[in-house]
Motif scaffolding. Structure first.
Motif, PDB file in Angstrom:
ATOM      1  N   PRO A 174       9.450  -0.243  66.296  1.00  0.00           N
ATOM      2  CA  PRO A 174       7.989  -0.241  66.120  1.00  0.00           C
ATOM      3  C   PRO A 174       7.580   0.563  64.888  1.00  0.00           C
ATOM      4  CG  PRO A 174       8.625   1.195  67.939  1.00  0.00           C
ATOM      5  CD  PRO A 174       9.854   0.457  67.520  1.00  0.00           C
ATOM      6  N   LEU A 175       6.393   0.289  64.391  1.00  0.00           N
ATOM      7  CA  LEU A 175       5.879   1.008  63.224  1.00  0.00           C
ATOM      8  C   LEU A 175       5.733   2.495  63.539  1.00  0.00           C
ATOM      9  CD1 LEU A 175       3.018  -1.453  62.138  1.00  0.00           C
ATOM     10  CD2 LEU A 175       5.295  -1.237  61.109  1.00  0.00           C
ATOM     11  N   ASP A 176       6.160   3.322  62.607  1.00  0.00           N
ATOM     12  CA  ASP A 176       6.117   4.775  62.798  1.00  0.00           C
ATOM     13  C   ASP A 176       4.736   5.303  62.408  1.00  0.00           C
ATOM     14  OD1 ASP A 176       6.733   7.402  63.222  1.00  0.00           O
ATOM     15  OD2 ASP A 176       7.892   7.640  61.369  1.00  0.00           O
TER      16      ASP A 176
ATOM     17  N   GLN B 247       0.188   5.117  55.547  1.00  0.00           N
ATOM     18  CA  GLN B 247       0.108   4.078  56.571  1.00  0.00           C
ATOM     19  C   GLN B 247       0.535   2.725  56.009  1.00  0.00           C
ATOM     20  OE1 GLN B 247      -4.043   4.674  57.515  1.00  0.00           O
ATOM     21  NE2 GLN B 247      -3.598   5.784  59.414  1.00  0.00           N
TER      22      GLN B 247
ATOM     23  N   GLY C  81       3.515  -5.295  61.836  1.00  0.00           N
ATOM     24  CA  GLY C  81       4.166  -4.889  63.081  1.00  0.00           C
ATOM     25  C   GLY C  81       5.304  -5.782  63.520  1.00  0.00           C
TER      26      GLY C  81
ATOM     27  N   GLU D 133       0.073   1.692  66.192  1.00  0.00           N
ATOM     28  CA  GLU D 133       1.190   0.741  66.140  1.00  0.00           C
ATOM     29  C   GLU D 133       1.003  -0.400  67.126  1.00  0.00           C
ATOM     30  OE1 GLU D 133       4.488  -1.313  67.611  1.00  0.00           O
ATOM     31  OE2 GLU D 133       3.755   0.410  68.750  1.00  0.00           O
TER      32      GLU D 133
ATOM     33  N   THR E 269       0.249  -4.368  66.027  1.00  0.00           N
ATOM     34  CA  THR E 269       1.220  -5.414  66.385  1.00  0.00           C
ATOM     35  C   THR E 269       0.584  -6.447  67.295  1.00  0.00           C
ATOM     36  OG1 THR E 269       2.979  -3.770  66.191  1.00  0.00           O
ATOM     37  CG2 THR E 269       3.520  -5.813  67.324  1.00  0.00           C
TER      38      THR E 269
END
Length: 949
Positions: free
Chosen positions: A47-49, A547, A682, A766, A770
């Protein structure tokens, strides 16, 4: 249900609708749909940090706290940016009104008459103040407008045999420093040699094709350019003038001096500084250059009944059509800001503008006189709003900071002070006190403004301006409010219905994202304010860059480009700089698929590259074999590939990693066009597909509203090896260690609206980001299946799925005499803006619903499309008098005493029951495009003056 979760408010489909939608699509789960849509080898494994999502309440508290770290100083810096008074009636009724900021570019004129009229007012204002013959509907900022002027003059020189080989462009040393930096960026790749110097010493040699002057000069001196322009004209040198628009209320117009192009910004017409933007630039020129003018032109034409109507004129001259033959890549404007600036002129009228300009000038003269009396002498012999004084800068600066005042410090002994419409007598006394303290002198407080002028008689304006009724009628707030509302009612926006434009991503622009734009801690800051005064902005912008790095998988970001096309250009210029740094400056071939957006080849040409088009296969994908052959053929000179992902055809091409590897194997870089980033966030990213740089449309994927065709922000994100080349600014350094010169005028471009994207990402987090991507794909595939059997979807992925958008084929309906434009016009009767028409394939519609639309709205749109499909079946090629050909139908048509059409009034206006509940009436019947181009009118002059004979 977490009712305080922002994702719940942003994403349209409800949890209890999901199963119905999946059943319609024919898949078991949303994750299964994603598996069937996106190739597994580019799917993100983690997943996106990003930090956990904030609620709207938490975010607004956070942004207020962050804003409190910005220090609001009185700004007298000038250099093209000034404190302004935004009339509250304009702020509330336009700037903060989703009826204005959520509309799309007015390509569908019949449902955009309000915006078009507001832009026509803007053009009229510009034409009359500059003394020119034609103006466009705004550009991005003054720096890029000046670069567009240079490009236009370079282009038109080829019409003059004497100037065919001239390549020098003279730039007055009085030019604004940020404008000079943009000119430096834009000149060299197209073969223009800049020569900066004193205009009074210019030699007018044959090597020059053009020149640009600043009026007044960067530190306020007003020069008489008439003799310079006359001599240049005799020598076949075209002259552009960058002019302060408020000064033109008092100064002789550049048009009266003989200028060929006049550019500038309308920021001081009621637009906040916003740490650099967005602001509407203006561009005016002579009518003989109308086919070379960049950007959009709003023109007057007639509709099917012969009534006056407005539309975007001369569209065949735009880069979408001209592609690699274009001289500009501009495909947008600053519409929302142009509307505000034009409405500022409407509200104040000529008398109000004269009052404001007089007050500004008298403030400058009064201060200069008072400073002279205490021995602080002013150097400008003639000025409008800016004075230059000699003083001990260290002492002045200390005293000024103690009073929260910013001047511009030219050097250690010179201070520039620019006055503005907010300047009061108290402000003037504060300024004098600062200098008296620094000089150790006493002063007598000022009690009134002097009435003297420093402007010599021959430079004072004598010509009238803004004589049209619209600028002399709406001067009470009640009158203005009603005028604005009248125009708003003529425009279809997201407040009415879904705008399902493929490639344009018209998603929700949430109120919580928009609110901070009205906060003084954010909108009242000069872009060249000392860095220690803008801690809040610096923290926000840095966080947004981080970001975007996470989302794209890249190492660095610049927010400077203030449109998607500017982002394309910035990405290519960074690639160019990288090759040059590697002693491979000869790499100049840009491979571009045939299906690419029109700005791609235009941007490549502007970056000094040669475009080689690669083939598209029958299934709409890039022809890999053709690409490989051309990459190998040009491997010694290959600069880059420009690729859109998912493709412009709405498909995740499975061969994308193979494609990017081919480019790298042959020494090139991969630029990814971020127009379709809403299908990546995402789930995959540009780094995962093998790209080196991408631009992002913050006004698409990241929720900045389109504003009727602008503002836009087009940052670029780059891999580690390209970070050193990110662009800088001459006053506030930004970018990399080996930075290219400026792409846009302000250090961080349109910094104010970056707050919107920062809010969007911060409140979604996140999981929400997504989920937004997944729901965009869900909504597109739901529409695809609902329309199955009625319309053919032209391209799909390997498992038969669409990405976040799809193309439906309308070409078979020609057998019934129906063109895709007829369907687009008929959709207006159903209350919808048409999807993207005939791009990237002629005779098709490209549909993108976004994640923000709920199933009820998707169903309404599908019902409308299916109903139109049945109407198509009812007509034949011989029948030219049918409900589609006559669309759209106006209220005036429906309420006439006589009805002679071969179908009912109900069928014309209310073909489906839901329409009666919220009917949107097109303001005019179908516009006559050809008439408007044959009789080009781009101001408020009455149409009778131009009627065909």
């Amino acid at each position: 249900m977490k009712t305080d979760a922002f994702a719940l408010r942003h994403i349209g489909p409800r949890e209890n609708d999901l199963q119905h939608m999946l059943d319609t699509i024919g898949t078991e789960s949303l994750d299964q749909l994603i598996y069937e849509t996106i190739p597994d080898d580019i799917r993100l494994k983690e997943p996106l940090d990003l930090e956990p999502a904030m609620t709207e309440y938490e975010y607004l508290n956070h942004i207020r706290e962050l804003g409190s770290k910005n220090q609001i100083y009185k700004s007298y810096i000038g250099l093209g940016y000034h404190s302004t008074i935004v009339p509250p009636s304009i702020q509330r009724n336009i700037f903060e009104n989703p009826g204005w900021y959520t509309a799309y570019t007015p390509y569908q004129a019949e449902i955009a008459q309000g915006r078009l009229e507001a832009l026509l007012n803007f053009q009229t204002m510009v034409i009359e103040l500059t003394g020119m013959e034609i103006a466009n509907a705004s550009l991005l900022d003054e720096g890029t407008a000046a670069a567009e002027a240079m490009a236009l003059l370079f282009d038109v020189r080829t019409r003059d045999q004497k100037k065919n080989n001239a390549n020098k462009f003279f730039v007055s040393e009085e030019i604004l420093p940020q404008t000079l930096s943009v000119l430096e960026t834009r000149s060299e790749p197209i073969g223009v040699e800049l020569v900066v110097g004193n205009h009074e010493e210019f030699d007018f040699s044959e090597e020059y094709f053009g020149a640009i002057l600043q009026y007044p000069g960067k530190y306020g001196q007003v020069y008489d350019y008439e003799s310079f322009i006359a001599t240049a004209t005799e020598k076949d040198i075209k002259v552009a003038v960058a002019a302060d628009i408020l000064s033109l209320v008092k100064l002789k117009s550049p048009g009266e001096m003989g200028a060929d192009v006049v550019v500038g910004t309308t920021q001081r017409f009621g637009i906040p500084m916003g740490y650099g933007g967005p602001h509407a630039a203006y561009f005016a020129t002579k009518e003989k250059y109308k086919r070379s003018i960049p950007g959009r032109i709003i023109g007057v034409t007639v509709d099917a009944n012969g009534n006056r109507a407005l539309r975007m004129a001369l569209q065949t001259r735009e880069q979408h059509i001209k592609r690699e033959k274009a001289t500009s890549n501009i495909c947008t404007a600053q519409v929302l800001l142009a509307v505000m600036a034009g409405m500022y002129a409407v509200y104040h009228g000529p008398k109000g503008l004269k009052y404001i300009a007089d007050k500004v000038h008298r403030s400058a003269v009064t201060t200069a006189d008072a400073l002279n009396q205490i021995g602080v002498y002013q150097a400008n012999t003639s000025f409008f709003d800016t004075i230059v004084v000699r003083a001990d800068v260290a002492k002045v600066q200390a005293a000024a900071y103690a009073k929260a005042i910013n001047f511009y410090y030219v050097d250690r002994e010179t201070v520039s002070i620019s006055f503005n419409e907010t300047t009061s007598l108290k402000d003037i006394n504060d300024i004098i006190e600062i200098f008296s303290e620094a000089a150790g002198k006493e002063f007598e407080p000022i009690t009134e403004l002097v009435s003297d002028t420093t402007i010599e008689d021959k430079l004072q304006r004598t010509s009238e301006f803004l004589t049209n009724e619209v600028f002399n009628k709406y001067h009470s707030e009640t009158a203005l409010m009603r005028y604005i509302k009248k125009l708003e009612r003529r425009d279809l926006s997201l407040t009415h219905s879904m705008i399902s434009l493929g490639s344009c991503t018209m998603k929700l622009n949430a109120a919580a994202e928009m609110l901070p734009l009205s906060m003084p801690n954010w909108h009242a800051i000069h872009p060249f304010a000392p860095i220690e005064q803008v801690e809040g902005y610096q923290l926000m912008l840095k966080k947004l860059e981080e970001q975007l790095n996470v989302i794209t998988g890249f190492a660095g970001t610049t927010l400077q480009p203030n449109s998607g096309a500017q982002g394309e250009y910035a990405g290519l210029m960074v690639i160019r700089a990288y090759h040059q740094d590697n002693n491979e400056g000869h790499r100049n071939i840009a491979l571009i698929p045939a299906s690419a957006h029109g700005t791609n080849p235009a941007s490549a040409i502007m970056a000094g590259m040669e475009v080689v088009v690669t083939k598209t296969s029958e299934n709409g994908n890039i022809d890999v074999e053709d690409l490989k052959a051309k990459a190998e053929k040009y491997k010694d000179n290959l600069s880059c590939l420009m690729v859109t992902y998912p493709s412009t055809h709405g498909v995740y091409e499975a061969s994308i990693k193979e494609i990017t590897q081919i480019i790298h194997d042959n020494g090139g870089q991969v630029y990814m066009d971020g127009a379709n980033m809403n299908a990546q966030v995402g789930l995959t990213n540009p780094a995962a597909i093998g790209a080196d740089v991408c631009h992002l449309n913050l006004h698409k994927t990241f929720a900045i509203p389109h504003g009727g065709g602008g503002p836009g922000v087009g940052p670029i994100c780059v891999a580690e090896h390209l970070v050193p080349f990110l662009p800088t600014n001459p006053i506030v350094p930004t970018g990399g260690t080996n930075a290219i010169t400026a792409i846009s005028a302000a250090p961080y471009g349109s910094a104010l609206v970056c707050l919107i994207s920062y809010g969007y990402i911060t409140m979604l987090g996140e999981e929400g980001l997504t989920s937004s991507t997944k729901n965009a794909i869900l909504n597109a595939n739901y529409i695809k299946e609902k329309l199955k059997g009625h319309y053919e979807t032209l391209y799909t992925g390997e498992m038969g799925r669409a990405a976040h958008e799809m193309i439906i084929d309308c070409r078979p309906f020609k057998d019934n005499g129906i063109e895709v434009a007829d369907i687009a016009k008929r959709l207006m009767d159903y209350g919808f803006h048409a999807p993207t028409v005939s791009f990237p394939v002629a005779g098709t519609l490209m549909i993108e619903p976004t994640e923000s639309e709920n199933v009820e709205e998707l169903d309404r749109f599908c019902d409308a499309m299916i109903s139109i499909r049945k109407e198509i079946e009812e007509v034949s090629a011989d029948d030219k008098n049918n409900v589609l050909k006559n669309a759209p139908h106006t209220l005036a048509m429906l309420t006439t005493d006589e009805w002679t059409l071969p179908y009912s009034r109900e069928k014309a206006a209310f073909p489906i029951d839901y329409i009666a509940d919220n009917k949107f009436w097109p303001a005019v019947r179908r516009v006559d495009e050809a008439y408007g181009d044959r009789n080009l009118i781009c101001s408020c002059a009455p149409i009778e003056a131009y009627m065909e004979h």
